[in-house]
Design an enzyme around this catalytic site. Sequence first.
Site, mmCIF file in Angstrom:
data_model
loop_
_atom_site.group_PDB
_atom_site.id
_atom_site.type_symbol
_atom_site.label_atom_id
_atom_site.label_comp_id
_atom_site.label_asym_id
_atom_site.label_seq_id
_atom_site.Cartn_x
_atom_site.Cartn_y
_atom_site.Cartn_z
ATOM 1 N N LYS A 9 -3.245 -6.046 -14.439
ATOM 2 C CA LYS A 9 -2.754 -4.659 -14.480
ATOM 3 C C LYS A 9 -3.890 -3.733 -14.885
ATOM 4 O O LYS A 9 -4.597 -3.988 -15.869
ATOM 5 C CB LYS A 9 -1.603 -4.537 -15.468
ATOM 6 C CG LYS A 9 -1.017 -3.159 -15.601
ATOM 7 C CD LYS A 9 0.241 -3.238 -16.450
ATOM 8 C CE LYS A 9 0.470 -2.021 -17.254
ATOM 9 N NZ LYS A 9 1.658 -2.110 -18.093
ATOM 10 N N SER A 25 -5.038 0.692 2.541
ATOM 11 C CA SER A 25 -5.435 -0.012 1.322
ATOM 12 C C SER A 25 -5.669 0.919 0.148
ATOM 13 O O SER A 25 -5.432 2.116 0.220
ATOM 14 C CB SER A 25 -6.683 -0.858 1.548
ATOM 15 O OG SER A 25 -7.816 -0.032 1.727
ATOM 16 N N THR A 57 0.104 -2.374 -1.290
ATOM 17 C CA THR A 57 -1.017 -2.341 -0.354
ATOM 18 C C THR A 57 -1.969 -3.460 -0.748
ATOM 19 O O THR A 57 -1.615 -4.315 -1.549
ATOM 20 C CB THR A 57 -1.694 -0.947 -0.344
ATOM 21 O OG1 THR A 57 -2.632 -0.886 0.741
ATOM 22 C CG2 THR A 57 -2.362 -0.606 -1.659
ATOM 23 N N TYR A 58 -3.164 -3.438 -0.206
ATOM 24 C CA TYR A 58 -4.168 -4.449 -0.565
ATOM 25 C C TYR A 58 -5.437 -3.759 -1.045
ATOM 26 O O TYR A 58 -5.655 -2.575 -0.787
ATOM 27 C CB TYR A 58 -4.447 -5.383 0.626
ATOM 28 C CG TYR A 58 -5.078 -4.677 1.796
ATOM 29 C CD1 TYR A 58 -6.464 -4.606 1.943
ATOM 30 C CD2 TYR A 58 -4.291 -4.048 2.760
ATOM 31 C CE1 TYR A 58 -7.037 -3.937 3.014
ATOM 32 C CE2 TYR A 58 -4.855 -3.386 3.823
ATOM 33 C CZ TYR A 58 -6.238 -3.335 3.954
ATOM 34 O OH TYR A 58 -6.806 -2.664 5.009
ATOM 35 N N GLY A 73 -5.193 5.573 4.167
ATOM 36 C CA GLY A 73 -4.194 5.454 5.214
ATOM 37 C C GLY A 73 -2.861 6.045 4.778
ATOM 38 O O GLY A 73 -2.799 7.047 4.065
ATOM 39 N N ALA A 74 -1.775 5.381 5.175
ATOM 40 C CA ALA A 74 -0.429 5.886 4.874
ATOM 41 C C ALA A 74 -0.195 6.047 3.373
ATOM 42 O O ALA A 74 0.523 6.961 2.949
ATOM 43 C CB ALA A 74 0.623 4.950 5.469
ATOM 44 N N ALA A 75 -0.812 5.186 2.557
ATOM 45 C CA ALA A 75 -0.644 5.273 1.096
ATOM 46 C C ALA A 75 -1.161 6.605 0.547
ATOM 47 O O ALA A 75 -0.702 7.065 -0.495
ATOM 48 C CB ALA A 75 -1.348 4.110 0.417
#
Length: 115
Positions: A9, A25, A57-58, A73-75
Amino acid sequence: MYIERLKSKIHCVRVTDANLNYIGSITIDEDLMDAANIIEGEKVQIVDNNNGERFETYVIKGERGSGCICLNGAAARKVQVDDIVIIIAYGLMDFEEAKTFKPSVIFPKHPNNTL
């Protein structure tokens, strides 16, 4: 039996960039990745403290020492620059191992996301 348990975390880091035109990502400073025991390509959950968004995501490596936390991207649509996020990785482990496993939890300093 295997269970999913907190593995790593990064608690309360500041989003430094959001790049809608990247493939996808989250880019994380490699120093933060090392400290939290997170590797490139690992699946992570992102929790945005400012707007309540939760998504997965990664990870890709960011420049070491930069403090970079960039959603791509979309994130990028789910955060704003300067939002505070928590980055969480979970591990799948044997139930008995999970009882004694110690996760890697780090608390970077604001506003530069340094250790």
